[in-house]
Design a protein around this motif. Structure first.
Motif, PDB file in Angstrom:
ATOM      1  N   VAL A  48      43.930  15.646 -31.586  1.00  0.00           N
ATOM      2  CA  VAL A  48      43.495  14.867 -32.745  1.00  0.00           C
ATOM      3  C   VAL A  48      42.017  14.497 -32.631  1.00  0.00           C
ATOM      4  CG1 VAL A  48      43.755  12.649 -33.917  1.00  0.00           C
ATOM      5  CG2 VAL A  48      45.773  13.990 -33.334  1.00  0.00           C
ATOM      6  N   ALA A  49      41.577  14.116 -31.436  1.00  0.00           N
ATOM      7  CA  ALA A  49      40.174  13.743 -31.251  1.00  0.00           C
ATOM      8  C   ALA A  49      39.246  14.925 -31.527  1.00  0.00           C
ATOM      9  CB  ALA A  49      39.956  13.216 -29.833  1.00  0.00           C
ATOM     10  N   LEU A  50      39.579  16.087 -30.972  1.00  0.00           N
ATOM     11  CA  LEU A  50      38.737  17.265 -31.164  1.00  0.00           C
ATOM     12  C   LEU A  50      38.733  17.739 -32.613  1.00  0.00           C
ATOM     13  CD1 LEU A  50      39.611  19.332 -27.944  1.00  0.00           C
ATOM     14  CD2 LEU A  50      37.459  18.167 -28.454  1.00  0.00           C
ATOM     15  N   SER A  51      39.924  17.842 -33.197  1.00  0.00           N
ATOM     16  CA  SER A  51      40.014  18.351 -34.564  1.00  0.00           C
ATOM     17  C   SER A  51      39.391  17.378 -35.562  1.00  0.00           C
ATOM     18  CB  SER A  51      41.475  18.628 -34.932  1.00  0.00           C
ATOM     19  OG  SER A  51      42.284  17.490 -34.740  1.00  0.00           O
ATOM     20  N   ALA A  52      39.583  16.064 -35.348  1.00  0.00           N
ATOM     21  CA  ALA A  52      38.979  15.084 -36.246  1.00  0.00           C
ATOM     22  C   ALA A  52      37.461  15.099 -36.132  1.00  0.00           C
ATOM     23  CB  ALA A  52      39.527  13.693 -35.954  1.00  0.00           C
ATOM     24  N   LEU A  53      36.955  15.219 -34.914  1.00  0.00           N
ATOM     25  CA  LEU A  53      35.502  15.245 -34.715  1.00  0.00           C
ATOM     26  C   LEU A  53      34.873  16.412 -35.467  1.00  0.00           C
ATOM     27  CD1 LEU A  53      32.945  14.213 -33.305  1.00  0.00           C
ATOM     28  CD2 LEU A  53      33.545  15.652 -31.348  1.00  0.00           C
ATOM     29  N   VAL A  54      35.428  17.601 -35.268  1.00  0.00           N
ATOM     30  CA  VAL A  54      34.873  18.785 -35.939  1.00  0.00           C
ATOM     31  C   VAL A  54      35.064  18.685 -37.449  1.00  0.00           C
ATOM     32  CG1 VAL A  54      35.061  21.287 -36.179  1.00  0.00           C
ATOM     33  CG2 VAL A  54      35.224  20.233 -33.913  1.00  0.00           C
ATOM     34  N   GLY A  55      36.263  18.309 -37.875  1.00  0.00           N
ATOM     35  CA  GLY A  55      36.553  18.247 -39.303  1.00  0.00           C
ATOM     36  C   GLY A  55      35.717  17.211 -40.032  1.00  0.00           C
ATOM     37  N   VAL A  56      35.525  16.045 -39.428  1.00  0.00           N
ATOM     38  CA  VAL A  56      34.733  14.992 -40.069  1.00  0.00           C
ATOM     39  C   VAL A  56      33.282  15.431 -40.222  1.00  0.00           C
ATOM     40  CG1 VAL A  56      33.767  12.691 -39.715  1.00  0.00           C
ATOM     41  CG2 VAL A  56      36.220  13.065 -39.429  1.00  0.00           C
ATOM     42  N   VAL A  57      32.725  16.040 -39.198  1.00  0.00           N
ATOM     43  CA  VAL A  57      31.330  16.501 -39.279  1.00  0.00           C
ATOM     44  C   VAL A  57      31.182  17.551 -40.377  1.00  0.00           C
ATOM     45  CG1 VAL A  57      29.496  17.735 -38.062  1.00  0.00           C
ATOM     46  CG2 VAL A  57      30.782  15.938 -36.894  1.00  0.00           C
ATOM     47  N   VAL A  58      32.068  18.534 -40.385  1.00  0.00           N
ATOM     48  CA  VAL A  58      32.005  19.594 -41.396  1.00  0.00           C
ATOM     49  C   VAL A  58      32.192  19.009 -42.795  1.00  0.00           C
ATOM     50  CG1 VAL A  58      33.147  21.677 -42.271  1.00  0.00           C
ATOM     51  CG2 VAL A  58      32.737  21.406 -39.814  1.00  0.00           C
ATOM     52  N   GLY A  59      33.170  18.119 -42.959  1.00  0.00           N
ATOM     53  CA  GLY A  59      33.432  17.534 -44.267  1.00  0.00           C
ATOM     54  C   GLY A  59      32.283  16.678 -44.768  1.00  0.00           C
ATOM     55  N   LEU A  60      31.674  15.886 -43.878  1.00  0.00           N
ATOM     56  CA  LEU A  60      30.541  15.055 -44.277  1.00  0.00           C
ATOM     57  C   LEU A  60      29.365  15.904 -44.738  1.00  0.00           C
ATOM     58  CD1 LEU A  60      30.381  12.188 -41.620  1.00  0.00           C
ATOM     59  CD2 LEU A  60      30.861  11.957 -44.058  1.00  0.00           C
ATOM     60  N   LEU A  61      29.048  16.932 -43.964  1.00  0.00           N
ATOM     61  CA  LEU A  61      27.924  17.791 -44.330  1.00  0.00           C
ATOM     62  C   LEU A  61      28.185  18.516 -45.646  1.00  0.00           C
ATOM     63  CD1 LEU A  61      26.985  19.307 -40.847  1.00  0.00           C
ATOM     64  CD2 LEU A  61      25.811  17.486 -42.100  1.00  0.00           C
ATOM     65  N   ALA A  62      29.401  19.040 -45.802  1.00  0.00           N
ATOM     66  CA  ALA A  62      29.722  19.791 -47.014  1.00  0.00           C
ATOM     67  C   ALA A  62      29.707  18.894 -48.244  1.00  0.00           C
ATOM     68  CB  ALA A  62      31.088  20.462 -46.859  1.00  0.00           C
ATOM     69  N   GLY A  63      30.353  17.731 -48.152  1.00  0.00           N
ATOM     70  CA  GLY A  63      30.449  16.868 -49.317  1.00  0.00           C
ATOM     71  C   GLY A  63      29.163  16.147 -49.661  1.00  0.00           C
ATOM     72  N   SER A  64      28.343  15.851 -48.668  1.00  0.00           N
ATOM     73  CA  SER A  64      27.120  15.080 -48.920  1.00  0.00           C
ATOM     74  C   SER A  64      25.942  15.965 -49.312  1.00  0.00           C
ATOM     75  CB  SER A  64      26.755  14.264 -47.679  1.00  0.00           C
ATOM     76  OG  SER A  64      27.798  13.384 -47.334  1.00  0.00           O
ATOM     77  N   LEU A  65      25.824  17.127 -48.693  1.00  0.00           N
ATOM     78  CA  LEU A  65      24.690  17.996 -48.973  1.00  0.00           C
ATOM     79  C   LEU A  65      24.935  18.880 -50.188  1.00  0.00           C
ATOM     80  CD1 LEU A  65      23.696  19.027 -45.334  1.00  0.00           C
ATOM     81  CD2 LEU A  65      22.816  17.145 -46.728  1.00  0.00           C
ATOM     82  N   GLY A  66      26.204  19.326 -50.348  1.00  0.00           N
ATOM     83  CA  GLY A  66      26.537  20.143 -51.508  1.00  0.00           C
ATOM     84  C   GLY A  66      25.830  21.488 -51.509  1.00  0.00           C
ATOM     85  N   GLY A  67      25.838  22.125 -52.651  1.00  0.00           N
ATOM     86  CA  GLY A  67      25.127  23.386 -52.832  1.00  0.00           C
ATOM     87  C   GLY A  67      25.580  24.493 -51.905  1.00  0.00           C
ATOM     88  N   ALA A  68      24.626  25.222 -51.364  1.00  0.00           N
ATOM     89  CA  ALA A  68      24.925  26.365 -50.510  1.00  0.00           C
ATOM     90  C   ALA A  68      25.595  25.942 -49.213  1.00  0.00           C
ATOM     91  CB  ALA A  68      23.643  27.139 -50.215  1.00  0.00           C
ATOM     92  N   VAL A  69      25.205  24.777 -48.686  1.00  0.00           N
ATOM     93  CA  VAL A  69      25.821  24.290 -47.450  1.00  0.00           C
ATOM     94  C   VAL A  69      27.306  24.032 -47.668  1.00  0.00           C
ATOM     95  CG1 VAL A  69      25.861  22.418 -45.766  1.00  0.00           C
ATOM     96  CG2 VAL A  69      23.670  23.296 -46.605  1.00  0.00           C
ATOM     97  N   ASP A  70      27.630  23.367 -48.767  1.00  0.00           N
ATOM     98  CA  ASP A  70      29.026  23.095 -49.104  1.00  0.00           C
ATOM     99  C   ASP A  70      29.801  24.390 -49.273  1.00  0.00           C
ATOM    100  OD1 ASP A  70      31.394  21.926 -49.925  1.00  0.00           O
ATOM    101  OD2 ASP A  70      30.719  21.650 -51.990  1.00  0.00           O
TER     102      ASP A  70
END
Length: 288
Positions: free
Chosen positions: A97-119
């Motif tokens: 849970v710690a590993l998957s949440a860490l990776v997933g949260v980082v990816v989700g934050l970057l995708a949802g906040s930056l949008g566009g091509a990064v998302d």
């Protein structure tokens, strides 16, 4: 005369959530099972013998005062192995849970906040993992890395993080248009500061609920991998491996395989009940 301070909104909200949790029978049952599991893992070894010690003259003995859950095909004490397996399963669940949440949260934050091509790029990469059945993909990764417990943790975490990425991305997409986020940007806050101070804290509720469900799922998946030979290897007292080792003797010594199987069922049940309770308690639409 000065008036006494009253509880603030956050205190009242926390008290309300505690009351709702305590009134929920499933929540209290799940919490009780969870506490018992922790006590079993921490204090249980004080009341056990060496889980790897073999006594072939006592193999397949039924439960007794000497062996509370009987012995297995190699004369090992089943109770001792189940107790030591609790610590192993909790370690697997927490690390996955710690590993998957860490990776997933980082990816989700970057995708949802930056949008566009990064998302678009990050979500298409996430979709690749969703395209495969999680258990089959975990088996393939575990087989490629080699069958042992640490590789099992990595394999299960590798197929679990996309759920967190989707959850956090959805939260970030909604939050980045909120007034307090726009105000922070207008005041000159950098993107990383906005993510850390404003978007991440407000995205944690669904992450916590998902993590409680995934604890049981991770333990179950790891046990399944061990059962088919891709996880923990004998003589490690891991529950899935124990079921696998004893399955050929179930007609003459059912306790050797049923005991770890029941432990898996109760553990997964505890985390599922806690997940349901957290979802209900943290739901802002809930009422007392």
């Amino acid at each position: 005369m000065a008036s006494l301070p009253t509880a603030g909104p956050s205190t009242r909200s926390a008290s309300r959530m505690v009351r709702r949790f305590r009134r929920n029978f499933s929540a209290m049952l799940g919490l009780t099972l969870f506490v018992l599991l922790i006590l079993l893992a921490v204090l249980g070894p004080l009341f056990t013998v060496d889980p790897l010690a073999q006594e072939l003259v006592n193999k397949l003995k039924p439960p007794s005062a000497q062996h509370w859950l009987g012995t297995d095909q190699l004369g090992r004490d089943v109770w001792s192995r189940v107790v030591h397996g609790a610590a192993i399963s909790l370690r697997v669940g927490f690390l996955v849970v710690a590993l998957s949440a860490l990776v997933g949260v980082v990816v989700g934050l970057l995708a949802g906040s930056l949008g566009g091509a990064v998302d678009n790029l990050l979500m298409r990469f996430t979709d690749i993992f969703f395209a495969f059945p999680s258990l089959i993909l975990a088996m393939a990764i575990a087989a490629a890395l080699g069958p042992n417990l640490n590789n099992t943790i990595l394999a299960v975490a590798a197929v679990s993080w996309p759920v967190y990425a989707r959850l956090v991305r959805a939260q970030a997409l909604a939050l980045r248009e909120r007034e307090f986020v726009e105000a922070a940007k207008a005041l000159g806050s950098r993107t990383l500061r906005v993510l850390w101070r404003h978007i991440l804290p407000n995205s944690l509720t669904p992450v916590l609920v998902q993590a409680s469900f995934d604890m049981g799922g991770a333990i179950l998946t790891a046990a399944g991998l061990s059962f088919v030979g891709f996880g923990a290897q004998p003589p490690t007292p891991e529950w899935g491996a124990m079921v696998s080792e004893a399955r050929n003797y179930i007609d003459v010594a059912f306790w050797a395989s049923v005991s770890p199987a029941v432990a898996i069922i109760l553990t997964v049940l505890a985390f599922n009940l806690l997940g349901d309770a957290l979802r209900d308690v943290l739901d802002p639409r809930g009422r007392d």
